[in-house]
Write a protein that holds these residues in place. Structure first.
Motif, short mmCIF file in Angstrom:
data_model
loop_
_atom_site.label_atom_id
_atom_site.label_comp_id
_atom_site.label_asym_id
_atom_site.label_seq_id
_atom_site.Cartn_x
_atom_site.Cartn_y
_atom_site.Cartn_z
N UNK A 113 -4.17 13.62 -2.76
CA UNK A 113 -4.58 12.94 -1.47
C UNK A 113 -5.97 12.94 -1.34
N UNK A 114 -6.73 13.89 -1.57
CA UNK A 114 -8.16 13.68 -1.35
C UNK A 114 -8.66 12.29 -2.13
N UNK A 115 -7.95 12.12 -3.42
CA UNK A 115 -8.42 10.86 -4.05
C UNK A 115 -7.97 9.60 -3.42
N UNK A 116 -7.19 9.47 -2.46
CA UNK A 116 -6.65 8.36 -2.13
C UNK A 116 -7.07 8.26 -0.34
N UNK A 117 -7.68 9.39 0.26
CA UNK A 117 -7.71 9.17 1.45
C UNK A 117 -9.23 9.50 1.95
N UNK A 118 -10.11 8.45 2.07
CA UNK A 118 -11.43 8.51 2.32
C UNK A 118 -11.82 9.38 3.68
N UNK A 119 -11.01 9.57 4.72
CA UNK A 119 -11.23 10.36 5.87
C UNK A 119 -11.09 11.73 5.61
N UNK A 120 -9.98 12.24 4.90
CA UNK A 120 -9.67 13.54 4.34
C UNK A 120 -10.79 13.94 3.42
N UNK A 121 -11.04 13.13 2.31
CA UNK A 121 -12.28 13.20 1.54
C UNK A 121 -13.49 13.47 2.06
N UNK A 122 -13.72 12.97 3.04
CA UNK A 122 -15.20 13.18 3.64
C UNK A 122 -15.09 14.30 4.62
N UNK A 123 -14.05 14.76 5.06
CA UNK A 123 -13.86 16.05 5.83
C UNK A 123 -14.09 17.13 4.68
N UNK A 124 -13.26 16.92 3.73
CA UNK A 124 -13.53 18.05 2.46
C UNK A 124 -15.10 18.16 2.05
N UNK A 172 0.80 -1.18 0.05
CA UNK A 172 -0.02 0.13 0.06
C UNK A 172 0.85 1.27 0.04
N UNK A 173 1.77 1.34 0.88
CA UNK A 173 2.95 2.39 0.90
C UNK A 173 3.42 2.73 -0.54
N UNK A 174 3.91 1.57 -1.07
CA UNK A 174 4.49 1.63 -2.42
C UNK A 174 3.60 2.26 -3.53
N UNK A 175 2.38 1.99 -3.38
CA UNK A 175 1.27 2.42 -4.36
C UNK A 175 1.19 4.09 -4.09
N UNK A 176 1.48 4.69 -3.13
CA UNK A 176 1.29 5.95 -2.70
C UNK A 176 1.91 6.77 -3.84
N UNK A 177 1.03 7.92 -4.28
CA UNK A 177 1.58 8.65 -5.38
C UNK A 177 2.38 9.75 -4.55
N UNK A 178 3.58 9.89 -5.20
CA UNK A 178 4.61 10.64 -4.49
C UNK A 178 4.34 12.17 -4.40
N UNK A 179 3.19 12.78 -5.33
CA UNK A 179 2.49 14.16 -5.05
C UNK A 179 1.56 14.10 -3.85
N UNK A 180 1.48 13.15 -3.31
CA UNK A 180 0.38 12.85 -2.32
C UNK A 180 1.07 13.83 -1.03
N UNK A 181 0.27 14.84 -0.58
CA UNK A 181 0.90 15.84 0.69
C UNK A 181 0.45 15.02 1.91
N UNK A 182 -0.27 14.19 2.07
CA UNK A 182 -0.45 13.55 3.36
C UNK A 182 -1.47 14.08 4.08
#
Length: 76
Positions: free
Chosen positions: A50-61, A9-19
């Motif tokens: 990041x919002x495309x890959x993190x459901x928690x932050x996407x929900x907050x958004x 999962x970590x290796x699939x993370x887009x390097x542009x993802x800000x966290x």
């Protein structure tokens, strides 16, 4: 989740993802831009990724965007 699954999962993370930490710092500005009809992806490309890959932050958004649209104003 096994160690191998976590590594995969970590290796699939887009390097542009800000966290999550940086995403949450700028989420209010991102939502305000979106509510105003602007394109926040141009100004915050790493946050968009990041919002495309993190459901928690996407929900907050989504919740923040609904709030800005309903009540207006700025969250600064």
């Amino acid at each position: 989740m096994s160690n191998w699954e976590a590594l995969d999962e970590f290796l699939r993370t887009d390097p542009r993802d800000v966290g999550c930490d940086l995403a949450l710092d700028a989420l209010h500005a991102y939502a305000e831009m979106a509510a105003a009809g602007e394109n926040p992806e141009e100004r915050f490309p790493g946050l968009s990724v990041h919002l495309r890959s993190c459901s928690a932050c996407s929900g907050d958004h989504e919740a923040l965007l609904r709030t800005v649209r309903e009540f207006g104003g700025e969250f600064r």
